[in-house]
Write an enzyme that holds these catalytic residues in place. Sequence first.
Site, PDB file in Angstrom:
ATOM      1  N   SER A 129       0.833  -1.208   0.000  1.00 52.38           N
ATOM      2  CA  SER A 129       0.000   0.000   0.000  1.00 52.38           C
ATOM      3  C   SER A 129       0.861   1.248   0.000  1.00 52.38           C
ATOM      4  CB  SER A 129      -0.907   0.032   1.230  1.00 52.38           C
ATOM      5  OG  SER A 129      -1.676   1.237   1.212  1.00 52.38           O
ATOM      6  N   LYS A 184      -4.604  -6.578   3.429  1.00 56.19           N
ATOM      7  CA  LYS A 184      -4.576  -5.495   2.426  1.00 56.19           C
ATOM      8  C   LYS A 184      -5.980  -5.186   1.939  1.00 56.19           C
ATOM      9  CE  LYS A 184      -2.996  -2.500  -0.606  1.00 56.19           C
ATOM     10  NZ  LYS A 184      -4.082  -1.969  -1.415  1.00 56.19           N
TER      11      LYS A 184
HETATM   12  C1  6PG Z   1      -3.112   1.491  -1.868  1.00 59.37           C
HETATM   13  C2  6PG Z   1      -4.335   1.783  -2.737  1.00 59.37           C
HETATM   14  C3  6PG Z   1      -4.258   0.985  -4.019  1.00 59.37           C
HETATM   15  C4  6PG Z   1      -5.214   1.414  -5.115  1.00 59.37           C
HETATM   16  C5  6PG Z   1      -6.612   1.453  -4.661  1.00 59.37           C
HETATM   17  C6  6PG Z   1      -7.573   1.798  -5.769  1.00 59.37           C
HETATM   18  O1  6PG Z   1      -3.298   0.894  -0.790  1.00 59.37           O
HETATM   19  O2  6PG Z   1      -2.037   1.871  -2.293  1.00 59.37           O
HETATM   20  O3  6PG Z   1      -5.486   1.390  -2.022  1.00 59.37           O
HETATM   21  O4  6PG Z   1      -4.395  -0.375  -3.669  1.00 59.37           O
HETATM   22  O5  6PG Z   1      -4.909   2.697  -5.563  1.00 59.37           O
HETATM   23  O6  6PG Z   1      -7.002   0.234  -4.184  1.00 59.37           O
HETATM   24  O7  6PG Z   1      -8.753   1.966  -5.109  1.00 59.37           O
HETATM   25  P1  6PG Z   1     -10.185   1.977  -5.765  1.00 59.37           P
HETATM   26  O8  6PG Z   1     -10.785   0.655  -5.415  1.00 59.37           O
HETATM   27  O9  6PG Z   1     -10.818   3.170  -5.134  1.00 59.37           O
HETATM   28  O10 6PG Z   1     -10.034   2.110  -7.273  1.00 59.37           O
END
Ligand code: 6PG
Length: 489
Positions: A129, A184
Amino acid sequence: MALADIGVYGLGVMGASLARNFARNKNHVAVYNYTADLQENFKNLYSTEADFIYAKSAEDFVAKLSRPRCIVIMVTAGDATDAVIAELSPLLEPGDILIDCGNSHPGATARREAALGEKNLFFMGVGVSGGQQGALWGPSIMPGGSDEAYARVGPMLESIAAKAPDGTPCCVHVGPGGAGHLVKTVHNGIEYADMQLITEAYDLLKTGLDADGDQLARIFEEWNRGELESYLIEITATVLAHKDCETGADFVNVIDDAAGQKGTGKWTVQLALDSAAPVSVIGAATFVRGISGEVAQRQAVWEAFDSNQPCLDVDTWNGLTGDEARAAFVSDVRQALYASKIIAYAQGFDQIALSSAENEWSVDLGAVAGLWRAGCIIRARFLDRIMEAYERAPGLALLITDSYFADALRGCEAAWRRVVAAGVVTGIAVPAFSAALSYFDAMRTHRLPTALIQAQRDFFGAHSYRRVDKPGVYHVRWEQQGRPEDRLS
Ligand code: 6PG
């Protein structure tokens, strides 16, 4: 030529950033991409950063890795991940390790680990993340998989992870199997909730204060200096202050309001339903994204009902008037946001605990809070408090029963109720704020009205019920009025 310590398969934005991060942290890295264009692009842009090893094919890529081989797969979750596994696994030897760093479903991870285990190959599902910047400079990393695989890969993952303020790497072996991808996924569910709660606070402030982007940005900047300090509050202030380069208007005002979702919030809710985890705030946040996307239905409803927008006038608020009322309103919204955020995180940690128990993963909730302190999208000051709460009481029934958070909720409760009531009375949608408050009220209600549901179910479905005054399972033969209930067990 020296063999690489780790290979990165997939040189898109995230894969390229991870490869650069591994190399910057003294890991010898081999890189490969199924299409040559991304690999050429990577070589042109970054070959001066480190002595990356490049590969001409999957076979060549595998041959350039030291044994036991460690390969990070950073491709789109789903079929693409399975395709890479199918391409690489025949080239690997027992003891080699495939490391899926994509946003994969925990169930898919468990399936992949079992299938590869039959070939004596290790498979790790690793949540990463922090987006592109996180991957490059220090993500929060949530590795799942066997102890043996983590012993080999963990030090390299820890070397690239974000560091908490105390210097601890935000990378902890979360547990076996799909534990890493479960954590996650729930991280992303909490992310949805956090973003929705901030959005509702923004809507209330914008409507109540008739505030523009700069005024709203200043409020969020102020909030970011207190208990709400977090990455999402920080970027919200930045985004609200941003002006559209074409029109000069507040940037948010020129964006279409249909919110996208790649699906991790949906997975969180689906997994929660499987575990009977009541993640009502994450659910509300996920459903609002669906509502925002129902453009035709929304247009029809807007036309069918009083389309006058809500009127929340805060020139009087909680017995105050003028500037004092406005200041009190802002303070109340902040407290409502903080209380709702506490509930959302409590629900997320409860879901992790339930899923961990079901799968016998023994996930350490305090360790999870600790690895979310930096690098990830939901990084926030109060994660230190959450980590401390679980360190004080690892078997904590629910986060909100910890003294720090219980006190915080008591302190915010009156404001929280005023804000939710104001939204409800004036027609400003507060689905996540109200879901959080109703969860709190339900959780603290000693006797819930759901006993009536048991009676209804027994009436129409003979689904039986338990009593409060004696053990056993019972059923009433409703068609035979007056007949004593049957004891079924
Ligand atoms: C992270 C983000 C990444 C991604 C989102 C997209 O933890 O770095 O969460 O995993 O950018 O999951 O999120 P959406 O589901 O809003 O498109």
